[in-house]
Motif scaffolding. Structure first.
Motif, short mmCIF file in Angstrom:
data_model
loop_
_atom_site.label_atom_id
_atom_site.label_comp_id
_atom_site.label_asym_id
_atom_site.label_seq_id
_atom_site.Cartn_x
_atom_site.Cartn_y
_atom_site.Cartn_z
N LEU A 60 0.86 -1.15 -0.13
CA LEU A 60 0.03 0.02 0.00
C LEU A 60 0.76 1.25 -0.03
N ALA A 61 2.06 1.25 0.76
CA ALA A 61 2.98 2.39 0.73
C ALA A 61 3.44 2.73 -0.53
N SER A 62 3.64 1.75 -1.34
CA SER A 62 4.32 1.87 -2.68
C SER A 62 3.27 2.17 -3.78
N LEU A 63 2.08 2.64 -3.21
CA LEU A 63 0.98 3.20 -4.39
C LEU A 63 1.47 4.73 -4.73
N HIS A 64 1.76 5.40 -3.73
CA HIS A 64 2.07 6.78 -4.11
C HIS A 64 3.55 6.91 -3.92
N ARG B 291 2.31 11.38 -6.34
CA ARG B 291 2.13 10.81 -7.53
C ARG B 291 1.87 9.29 -7.28
N ILE B 292 0.80 8.80 -8.10
CA ILE B 292 0.35 7.41 -7.98
C ILE B 292 1.45 6.59 -8.93
N THR B 293 1.78 5.41 -8.46
CA THR B 293 2.86 4.77 -9.18
C THR B 293 2.57 3.47 -9.91
N VAL B 294 1.16 3.17 -10.03
CA VAL B 294 0.58 2.19 -10.70
C VAL B 294 1.07 2.36 -12.25
N GLN B 295 1.54 1.38 -12.73
CA GLN B 295 2.16 1.50 -14.34
C GLN B 295 1.11 1.95 -15.20
N GLY B 296 1.54 2.97 -16.02
CA GLY B 296 0.64 3.66 -17.12
C GLY B 296 -0.70 4.42 -16.50
N PHE B 297 -0.61 4.71 -15.07
CA PHE B 297 -1.74 5.28 -14.46
C PHE B 297 -2.20 6.60 -15.11
N TYR B 298 -1.00 7.39 -15.47
CA TYR B 298 -1.40 8.68 -15.97
C TYR B 298 -1.72 8.83 -17.44
N ASP B 299 -1.37 7.76 -18.08
CA ASP B 299 -1.38 7.69 -19.56
C ASP B 299 -2.62 8.34 -20.22
N ASP B 300 -3.72 8.15 -19.66
CA ASP B 300 -4.84 8.62 -20.30
C ASP B 300 -5.52 9.87 -19.53
N VAL B 301 -4.62 10.40 -18.60
CA VAL B 301 -5.01 11.66 -18.14
C VAL B 301 -4.61 12.98 -18.83
N PRO B 302 -5.55 13.61 -19.25
CA PRO B 302 -5.36 14.83 -19.95
C PRO B 302 -4.74 16.01 -19.12
N ALA C 282 -3.84 -3.21 -14.13
CA ALA C 282 -2.63 -2.70 -13.69
C ALA C 282 -2.42 -2.32 -12.21
N PHE C 283 -3.50 -2.15 -11.66
CA PHE C 283 -3.47 -1.99 -10.00
C PHE C 283 -3.14 -3.57 -9.67
N ARG C 284 -3.62 -4.41 -10.00
CA ARG C 284 -3.59 -5.86 -9.62
C ARG C 284 -2.17 -6.34 -9.79
N ASP C 285 -1.56 -6.04 -10.97
CA ASP C 285 -0.32 -6.15 -11.33
C ASP C 285 0.65 -5.54 -10.19
N HIS C 286 0.43 -4.19 -9.92
CA HIS C 286 1.35 -3.67 -9.22
C HIS C 286 1.25 -4.36 -7.70
N ILE C 287 0.33 -4.63 -7.31
CA ILE C 287 0.02 -5.39 -6.05
C ILE C 287 0.97 -6.62 -5.91
N ARG C 288 0.62 -7.27 -7.03
CA ARG C 288 1.30 -8.70 -7.22
C ARG C 288 2.86 -8.51 -7.14
N ALA C 289 3.25 -7.39 -7.74
CA ALA C 289 4.77 -7.37 -7.88
C ALA C 289 5.16 -7.08 -6.43
N HIS C 290 4.29 -6.83 -5.44
CA HIS C 290 4.91 -6.47 -4.25
C HIS C 290 4.54 -7.90 -3.12
N ILE C 291 4.12 -9.04 -3.73
CA ILE C 291 3.87 -10.16 -3.04
C ILE C 291 4.97 -11.05 -3.14
N PRO C 292 5.48 -11.35 -1.98
CA PRO C 292 6.86 -12.25 -2.08
C PRO C 292 6.14 -13.64 -2.47
#
Lengths: 459, 459
Positions: A237-241, A246-257, A346-356
């Motif tokens: 959870l700490a890794s999300l910002h 800024r939110i660190t989920v991959q590609g999160f800001y791609d479609d933010v104008p 993308a969120f689920r991938d982000h969390i999965r990447a932090h699961i040992p």
């Protein structure tokens, strides 16, 4: 069809308009409480009768819940067809003992030099919907006709989750489809600046469970060697910002104008009092992306918030447990073209990447709705903005809204219509709370605003 | 006084010793249940009578709870005075339906070629305490005396939190103070290797609440601009460990000694099966500091574990709340000379450094106890180790214990005595569970071990 006589008629008719609103406010149309089902029906009847009295083809449409009111008034050939939406149902009134008088015995009161209409539904939404109804009445009284075709669409379940709305819109799509939907259920900006809400954030809700050991362990026997799912969750959870918010989920800001320059300039001009906004809830420092203004954070930037987290021993005292599971609920407010379904992955991938390797994670999806961005290049928006500026003597603004107003999305998705959100409520109207009120000035200027908007849009 | 006749006597007397143990096991001395108060008293009487029968000056000492048993036997002039501790009370037996026979009708059963004593208290702690009692009996029978002065100190509240223990030790300090305390309530290492537990970790418990907004907020209206205490908490908790599993609290490792080379070599020789240890709880990878072995992680390295965290909406469904508060419970296992009170402040400073200006944090302290490291340079330790090695035919080991055994600290702090923890339990003894057992072999070798230890220590 000139405007000035319509405005004059509105001014002269204000006492009668007020009496009509008071009459409607006396009907306790609380939609969520079955005891008031008859009153909801009566409020729908009242609206049908009032609209019919000025020449609308009006009818009450039954639903499995409370009825809808649909009314049509044909305008001159070649003019647009506008749909006006409001809701005649109101919130419950408890705790009743906090009201200073009967919620359904409305009264005009003098308060700090202002006259206010006090009673349940005065602002949400009976007072607001009557602003457009009174504008129609004045126009018809003066000119014997409306300057364009008008459909009135009133709901009686807005305060109880609108269970009949989507089926009704689907079943009556042909009849309801117009050139533009106008929704009167929002407010002035900062209780002061006339505003058109053009951006509504979307929403994505996610819940997950991290599992480690196959049972709760004793931290003395296993602490240090066995993985603790709470520690894994804290890291995830700490890794999300990042440090700048800024939110660190991959590609999160791609479609933010990026905010268009003119909108940015407008918002800066609003001189939003973020100190007061945060001060009212005991805070002082904007917590979002550090290179954004508070209004941008609220209206045009996406967010990621932890809405709940839990695990281990949460009772009184202490237990040195190393728990088997950890849980969290996380939601995102979305903007622009952000795709909730793509971001869910993308969120689920982000969390999965932090699961040992020794832990597993299971996800459960909650709501997923994209943001609504109204196309302000539709001429009606600029025309309405000019009309509002003229009436209020303050430059009207395009504003955003941090939350979601589902009806706007339904008009777009089910009927293919744009929606324009204009309303005249103030922050201190106490909607959903005891002693709800609506400023008489907002009611009056609101009616005049619609008259001006009709004139501009059909010029 | 030669040893061999004592060992021979122990072998010959084993059937009688077993009968005595069975007799003691038939007394349902469940200390936590008031219904068994008379039985606890009866067990104390049984112990007093048995010790008196072999010449001890034994008495039952009343306390506000269950009685203590204190017994003395004077040895030759100039010999040391050893105190032996055990407890005659037992755990409750529920769920009773999971027992294969009456928990208080003990029986010797044949199981996988091993003979086991089945019954509540067989291993914890009646069977264990009777190992030293039987060793004394054999010694006195053969030599008419003990080789040193012995104090027996038995408690009847160990399974219910020992409420009378500290006051009793304080009130009877003079009588109880000896040269060394010997505690018989631990086990073999890995159910196989005779062991002296010389390191017990300490414990520090902390709880804190982070507060942000002065009330729960709606994430639509405030999300992005208002600080979320759950996010702050996740960051604060995630910061407690670095990527290699080290704890980042300032000065945390200052008073953590490196493991002495001889101990490290011994532990490596233990060939601890960490795959099985973790595998039994569904894990496979040691989660602590990556440059440490699992045994080091468990016995000689400090830990920081989140034992509980909670905040926001934790029920079914979803609520887009931005909560006002977040909570966590965190505990540390301490080693070496780590000072729990100094580290409590360091931990609080660490958390405070992660609290932004707009939030506050309140702390609530739970337990705080330093680690116990037994001074193995006391000759009795090496003498006992040699005796154990001799009896079991496997090199005895100095081992650590991840948890805390408070009695060891009390002997040190209240009576100024070192404590030596030796016991003969196995991991599968099912203490605290249905069908508790004690291997007859452990009982027999345990008695012989004490005889050898007495011989070595008084040589």
């Amino acid at each position: 069809m000139s405007l000035q006589p319509v405005l004059d008629r509105i001014d002269a008719d204000l006492p009668a308009a007020l009496e009509r609103l008071m009459d409607l406010l006396r009907i306790p149309s609380i939609s969520t409480d079955p005891a008031f089902k008859g009153d909801c029906d009566r409020a729908a009847d009242w609206m049908v009768a009032d609209l019919a009295s000025m020449g609308f083809d009006a009818r009450k449409c039954p639903t499995p819940g409370h009825p809808m009111v649909v009314a049509h008034h044909k305008g001159p050939e070649g003019t647009p067809n506008l749909l006006f939406y409001g809701h005649y149902d109101v919130q419950p009134v408890d705790p009743l003992n906090l009201w200073h008088r009967d919620p359904f015995d409305p009264e005009v009161q003098e308060e700090n030099g202002q006259r206010v209409i006090r009673g349940r539904g005065a602002s949400d939404d009976k007072g607001q919907l009557m602003t457009f109804v009174e504008a129609f009445r004045a126009w018809i009284a003066v000119h014997g006709a409306l300057p364009c075709s008008i459909t009135v669409f009133l709901e009686g379940e807005e305060e109880s989750g609108s269970p009949s709305l989507i089926p009704f819109m689907r079943d009556n799509a042909e009849e309801l489809r117009c050139d533009l939907a106008v929704i009167c259920d929002t407010g002035l900006f900062d209780s002061r600046v006339p505003a058109i809400t053009t951006m509504l954030r979307g929403l994505l809700g996610e819940e997950f469970t991290i599992r480690g050991p196959n049972k709760d362990l004793h931290s003395g026997s296993f602490g240090g060697a066995a993985i603790n799912p709470l520690r894994v969750m804290a890291k995830a959870l700490a890794s999300l910002h990042d440090e700048t918010g800024r939110i660190t989920v991959q590609g999160f800001y791609d479609d933010v104008p990026e905010l268009p320059d003119d909108l940015r300039a407008q918002w800066q001009g609003l001189a939003f009092d973020h100190e007061k906004f945060l001060g009212d809830v005991g805070l002082s420092l904007p917590a979002g992306e550090q290179d954004r203004t508070p209004l941008e954070m609220l209206w045009s930037r996406p967010t990621c918030e932890i809405n709940g987290m839990w695990g281990g021993y949460t009772g009184a005292g202490f237990k040195t447990v190393l728990p088997s599971e950890a849980h969290a609920k996380v939601s995102f407010r979305l903007v622009g073209q952000q795709d909730p379904f793509k971001l869910r992955e993308a969120f689920r991938d982000h969390i999965r990447a932090h699961i040992p390797a020794d832990c597993t994670v299971d996800f459960h999806g909650h709501g997923a709705a994209p943001a609504s961005v109204m196309p302000v290049d539709d001429a009606a928006f600029e025309q309405s903005r000019a009309a509002l500026t003229e009436e209020w003597g303050i430059p009207a603004a395009y504003i955003g809204c941090g939350g979601s107003i589902p009806i706007a999305g339904y008009f777009r998705d089910i009927l293919g219509m744009n929606a324009m959100l204009i309303g005249f409520g103030k922050d201190d109207d106490q909607i959903h709370s005891p002693n709800e009120k609506y400023d008489l000035d907002c009611f009056h200027k609101g009616i005049r605003s619609w008259a001006r908007i009709l004139a501009r849009v059909t010029a």
